[in-house]
Scaffold this active site. Structure first.
Site, mmCIF file in Angstrom:
data_model
loop_
_atom_site.group_PDB
_atom_site.id
_atom_site.type_symbol
_atom_site.label_atom_id
_atom_site.label_comp_id
_atom_site.label_asym_id
_atom_site.label_seq_id
_atom_site.Cartn_x
_atom_site.Cartn_y
_atom_site.Cartn_z
ATOM 1 N N ARG A 159 101.937 57.556 53.032
ATOM 2 C CA ARG A 159 101.202 56.519 52.995
ATOM 3 C C ARG A 159 99.501 56.995 52.607
ATOM 4 N NH1 ARG A 159 102.528 50.192 53.114
ATOM 5 N NH2 ARG A 159 104.802 50.652 51.944
ATOM 6 N N ASP B 21 111.126 40.401 47.434
ATOM 7 C CA ASP B 21 109.450 39.832 47.237
ATOM 8 C C ASP B 21 108.558 40.804 46.363
ATOM 9 O OD1 ASP B 21 107.338 37.922 48.775
ATOM 10 O OD2 ASP B 21 106.488 40.156 48.261
ATOM 11 N N GLU C 262 117.125 52.425 58.639
ATOM 12 C CA GLU C 262 116.555 52.278 60.264
ATOM 13 C C GLU C 262 115.828 50.878 59.988
ATOM 14 O OE1 GLU C 262 112.705 53.768 62.759
ATOM 15 O OE2 GLU C 262 113.956 55.492 61.042
ATOM 16 N N ASN C 263 115.382 50.811 59.197
ATOM 17 C CA ASN C 263 114.819 49.027 59.971
ATOM 18 C C ASN C 263 115.490 48.120 60.179
ATOM 19 O OD1 ASN C 263 112.124 50.657 59.598
ATOM 20 N ND2 ASN C 263 111.693 49.507 57.657
ATOM 21 N N PRO D 259 104.172 44.333 59.087
ATOM 22 C CA PRO D 259 105.045 44.730 60.185
ATOM 23 C C PRO D 259 104.782 45.691 60.771
ATOM 24 C CG PRO D 259 106.807 44.108 58.793
ATOM 25 C CD PRO D 259 105.886 43.955 57.510
ATOM 26 N N LEU D 260 104.762 46.728 60.491
ATOM 27 C CA LEU D 260 104.618 47.463 60.751
ATOM 28 C C LEU D 260 102.893 48.402 60.909
ATOM 29 C CD1 LEU D 260 108.208 49.721 59.313
ATOM 30 C CD2 LEU D 260 107.846 48.387 60.934
ATOM 31 N N TRP E 254 104.998 45.664 47.213
ATOM 32 C CA TRP E 254 103.700 45.772 47.504
ATOM 33 C C TRP E 254 102.499 47.384 47.885
ATOM 34 C CZ3 TRP E 254 100.121 45.547 52.721
ATOM 35 C CH2 TRP E 254 99.386 45.446 52.075
ATOM 36 N N TYR F 264 100.963 43.142 41.305
ATOM 37 C CA TYR F 264 101.123 44.730 41.688
ATOM 38 C C TYR F 264 102.133 45.349 40.910
ATOM 39 C CZ TYR F 264 102.786 41.820 46.293
ATOM 40 O OH TYR F 264 102.513 41.240 47.342
#
Length: 315
Positions: free
Chosen positions: A228, A49, A293-294, A207-208, A21, A54
């Protein structure tokens, strides 16, 4: 990587999923997007996903091209239907016509025979739920969809759909995709309890909080170049979070993360994954390093004391 079961099904998805997205086909170049997907796959992410809407199909094309080099059975791919894909009166919603046509259009862009999860991207007040579920059930029976999902449906809407599915013996919803993060918690009150009772998992997006919970945005400072928030093609959803109240809380959360020896993004993802009803946290990434990192968040266990401290900050 760690994996969780999706609802009461036998399907297992990685605790971190990769989404597309606002990124692929928009603010992230194709070659970079493919490198990000490659890195995610390398690190054990098996859940990917996308959605027809999109970048009006471009994201699906990029995701499909990137995943084509991997065995089909090795990943779980989701796409969605609801939002307008044209200017005609039937080019939107969850009617039998639109769902049927858009699933086949998505498969063509993805260059696949089936999708693992097909989401109703929003609830359609103009179409009977029975019509939508019966259409998707037909697609399941044809082998073009494996599991049924919804996105951002209320608890009442989910209950309605479950009742219709049981009444007509249609395939049941097994996953919901809501927004969920430290600043957006509406699902905790009603959606999660209803889903827990009915064997439905959450795969949560944002989630972030659109990147706010990475700590890159600071009070009183200019927006980072290339972020962003600084991109007019991708910043429409983040503006409401860029205020002093939220950014002050982010500063306090960063201190908690530093005390634990982890990054703020890892803290935020671990906080989301503390919920047993959450099967996976859906991240967006514009660089492979962000994925690296995530994914480390799956190894972070937050103690009761830390969770209590976080609640105090958020309150």
């Amino acid at each position: 990587m760690k994996y969780r079961k999706l609802g009461r099904t036998g399907l297992k998805v990685s605790e971190i999923s990769l989404g597309s997205w606002l990124t692929y086909g928009n603010s992230v170049e194709k070659e970079t997007a493919i490198r990000v997907i490659d890195k995610a796959y390398e690190l054990g992410i098996n859940s990917f996903d996308t959605a027809n809407v999109y970048a009006r199909g471009e994201a699906e094309k990029i995701v499909g091209e990137a995943l084509r080099r991997y065995p089909r059975e090795s990943y779980v791919l989701a796409t969605k239907v609801f939002w307008p894909m044209g200017d005609g009166p039937n080019d939107r919603g969850l009617s039998r016509k639109h769902v049927f046509e858009q699933l086949h259009a998505s498969l063509k862009r993805l260059q696949l025979d089936y999708v693992d999860i097909y989401y109703c991207h929003r609830y359609d007040k103009e179409t009977p739920v029975e019509e939508t579920l019966r259409t998707i059930d037909d697609l399941v029976r044809q082998g073009k969809v494996l599991y049924v999902g919804v996105s951002e449906w209320t608890a009442q809407q989910i209950q309605e759909a479950l009742g219709v599915a049981d009444r007509y013996l249609l395939d049941r919803i097994v996953v919901n995709q809501p927004q969920y993060n430290m600043f957006h918690r509406y699902i905790e009150k009603e959606v999660i309890p209803v889903c827990e009772q009915n064997g439905i998992s959450q795969i949560v997006f944002s989630p972030l909080a659109q990147g706010v919970l990475t700590g890159k945005y600071k009070r009183g400072q200019a927006l980072p170049a290339g972020s962003r928030a600084a991109d007019p093609k991708a910043n429409s959803f983040i503006q409401r979070l860029l205020n002093d109240e939220v950014l002050t809380k982010v500063e306090q959360l960063e201190k908690v993360a530093a005390e634990l020896g982890i990054t703020l993004s890892q803290l935020a993802l671990a906080w989301v994954l503390r919920q047993p009803n959450v099967a996976s946290a859906l991240i967006g990434a514009s660089r492979p390093e962000q994925v690296e990192e995530n994914v480390k968040a799956v190894d972070v266990a937050l103690s009761d004391d830390v969770l209590e401290k976080i609640e105090g900050i958020l309150a």
